[in-house]
Design an enzyme around this catalytic site. Structure first.
Site, short mmCIF file in Angstrom:
data_model
loop_
_atom_site.label_atom_id
_atom_site.label_comp_id
_atom_site.label_asym_id
_atom_site.label_seq_id
_atom_site.Cartn_x
_atom_site.Cartn_y
_atom_site.Cartn_z
N ASP A 52 72.22 -46.87 -17.97
CA ASP A 52 73.43 -47.53 -17.45
C ASP A 52 73.30 -49.05 -17.50
OD1 ASP A 52 74.97 -45.28 -16.84
OD2 ASP A 52 73.74 -44.89 -15.06
N ASN A 78 64.31 -43.16 -19.72
CA ASN A 78 64.50 -42.01 -18.83
C ASN A 78 63.83 -40.78 -19.44
OD1 ASN A 78 66.51 -40.50 -20.52
ND2 ASN A 78 67.63 -42.42 -20.24
O1 C5P Z 1 78.19 -41.62 -16.37
P1 C5P Z 1 77.17 -40.65 -16.85
O2 C5P Z 1 75.97 -41.30 -17.47
O3 C5P Z 1 76.78 -39.58 -15.90
O4 C5P Z 1 77.96 -39.90 -18.03
C1 C5P Z 1 77.34 -38.97 -18.82
C2 C5P Z 1 78.06 -38.85 -20.15
O5 C5P Z 1 78.47 -40.10 -20.64
C3 C5P Z 1 77.16 -38.29 -21.22
O6 C5P Z 1 77.95 -37.56 -22.13
C4 C5P Z 1 76.56 -39.54 -21.84
O7 C5P Z 1 76.13 -39.32 -23.17
C5 C5P Z 1 77.75 -40.49 -21.80
N1 C5P Z 1 77.39 -41.92 -21.64
C6 C5P Z 1 77.61 -42.80 -22.68
N2 C5P Z 1 77.32 -44.14 -22.50
C7 C5P Z 1 76.85 -44.60 -21.33
C8 C5P Z 1 76.62 -43.71 -20.26
C9 C5P Z 1 76.89 -42.37 -20.46
O8 C5P Z 1 78.03 -42.37 -23.75
N3 C5P Z 1 76.58 -45.89 -21.20
#
Ligand code: C5P
Length: 397
Positions: free
Chosen positions: A276, A208
């Protein structure tokens, strides 16, 4: 900031040793003392006389005799400093440190010390990227060793790439960060940063646009307040901060393992843009076009949520901070995310392309806590980092 501090400087045997002379001068300018140690190979690149003259102190070399032991034993020498700096840290010195070898004065001091150690690696690009050196680096990071650099650029050997020793001003900044006195002194804070790379095959990956700028600024601001920082970073496009423990990773799974290994921590800030999904059917050979031209199907598996794992796991840091990059209903979505993941604070930002936030220097964020939300005025990512570090220090102390 460095006035009165005692630095034990180990100068390894590499062409970058000449920069150690400038480093000594800069440390001395800041009214700190330098006790120099030259490895046997180091004496091939700089003379004990020039090192002693600049340091205004006697030089310990690997060619020491028993008089040195009588004057100051190596144990005492290794413990009488506020910080041990290894510059240049050659591939060989790093390997010795990682293995715990003690077959000369420098490696013995490094093994005998209970003082923190900061290395400024310097070596040929292939030596730096060699899996053995990267393994040693990971071992040293696990031991809490701090780094400054290396940088990327032209090398004395005529090649180009990572492995160039950090310039003396950067090393001084890293020393200042390592020795910073501040409200977070004695606290351990973990920061994740950058994107992750999820392999498709040996040459392709899913990534990304995260540059790692915000996470890097946060780590730097926390270190400036005296925190011991474990900085777990994916392949970012900005260089990591100096004076912190840098743990480089590629994938989300590696990031989770590195975060878990770095616990316990007093606080954790999750600024990484973690993928993700990973490719479940990643190939260990480069995928080829087929005769029919039919594209391969990628099967995705969900990655672990690192923030949620730490926020809901044990040992849980006292304060867990997440980020939420959103394109619509920013605050509502971020507030839901805070509750769902179980973190204490979440920093929301609007990453619609027209805001210019993703990859830009300025940002507008909203801090969401259990008690309310506050939108900060537009400011640089550095300013956000300093404000957040201040708030973290007030929450922990
Ligand atoms: O769910 P989303 O990606 O929007 O969440 C963002 C937050 O979760 C950020 O603080 C990111 O560093 C953390 N995150 C994580 N592990 C993942 C996905 C997101 O620590 N697999």
């Amino acid at each position: 900031m460095l006035a009165g501090k005692r630095i034990l400087l180990i100068i390894g045997g590499g062409i970058a040793a000449y920069k150690a002379l400038d480093l000594i001068r800069r440390i001395k300018e800041r009214c700190a003392s330098v006790t120099p140690v030259l490895t046997r190979a180091g004496t091939e690149f700089v003379t004990p006389l020039s090192v002693a003259a600049l340091a205004g102190a006697r030089v310990y070399t690997d060619l020491f005799d028993l008089t040195d032991e009588a004057e100051m034993g190596h144990i005492q020498l290794s413990r009488s400093a506020d910080l041990i700096v290894v510059a240049p840290a050659t591939a060989d010195l790093m390997a010795k440190m990682a293995q715990g070898r003690a077959d000369d004065l420098a490696s013995t001091l490094l093994l005998a010390t209970d003082t923190r150690v900061l290395i400024a690696p310097a070596m040929n690009v292939r030596m730096w990227t060699h899996p053995a050196t990267q393994r040693n680096l990971a071992t040293l990071a696990g031991d809490g060793v701090l780094t400054a650099g290396p940088g990327t650029g032209d090398m004395a050997c005529g090649e180009f790439g990572p492995g160039r020793m950090a310039e003396p001003p950067e090393i001084v900044a890293a020393i200042e960060a390592a020795l910073a006195e501040g409200p977070l002194r004695g606290k351990h804070v973990l920061v994740t940063s950058g994107p992750t790379h999820e392999p498709i095959d040996p040459v392709r990956y899913i990534a990304n646009r995260s540059s790692g700028a915000q996470g890097t600024a946060i780590a730097r601001a926390l270190a400036a307040l005296g925190a011991r920082v474990s900085f777990i970073t994916g392949p970012a496009s900005v260089p990591p901060p100096g004076g912190v423990t840098v743990i480089p990773v590629q994938t989300a799974q590696e990031m989770l393992a590195a975060v878990t290994a770095a616990l316990p921590a007093d606080a954790a800030v999750f600024a990484a843009a973690v993928a993700d999904w990973r490719v479940r059917n990643a190939s260990d050979r480069k995928m080829k076009k087929t005769a029919t031209g039919a594209p391969p199907g990628l099967h995705l598996a969900e990655n672990p949520d690192i923030l949620a794992t730490v926020a809901q796991g044990k040992p849980r840091p006292q304060l867990v901070v997440g980020f939420a990059a959103e394109t619509d209903d920013v605050i509502a979505h971020a507030a839901q995310k805070r509750a769902r993941k179980g973190c204490d604070w979440i920093i929301a930002n609007d990453v619609r392309p027209e805001t210019g936030i993703m990859g830009g220097t300025d940002t507008v964020v909203t801090l969401i806590t259990a008690t309310g939300t506050e939108t900060w005025p537009r400011m640089t990512k550095d300013a956000v980092a300093r404000r957040l570090a201040d708030m973290i220090s007030r929450a922990l102390t």
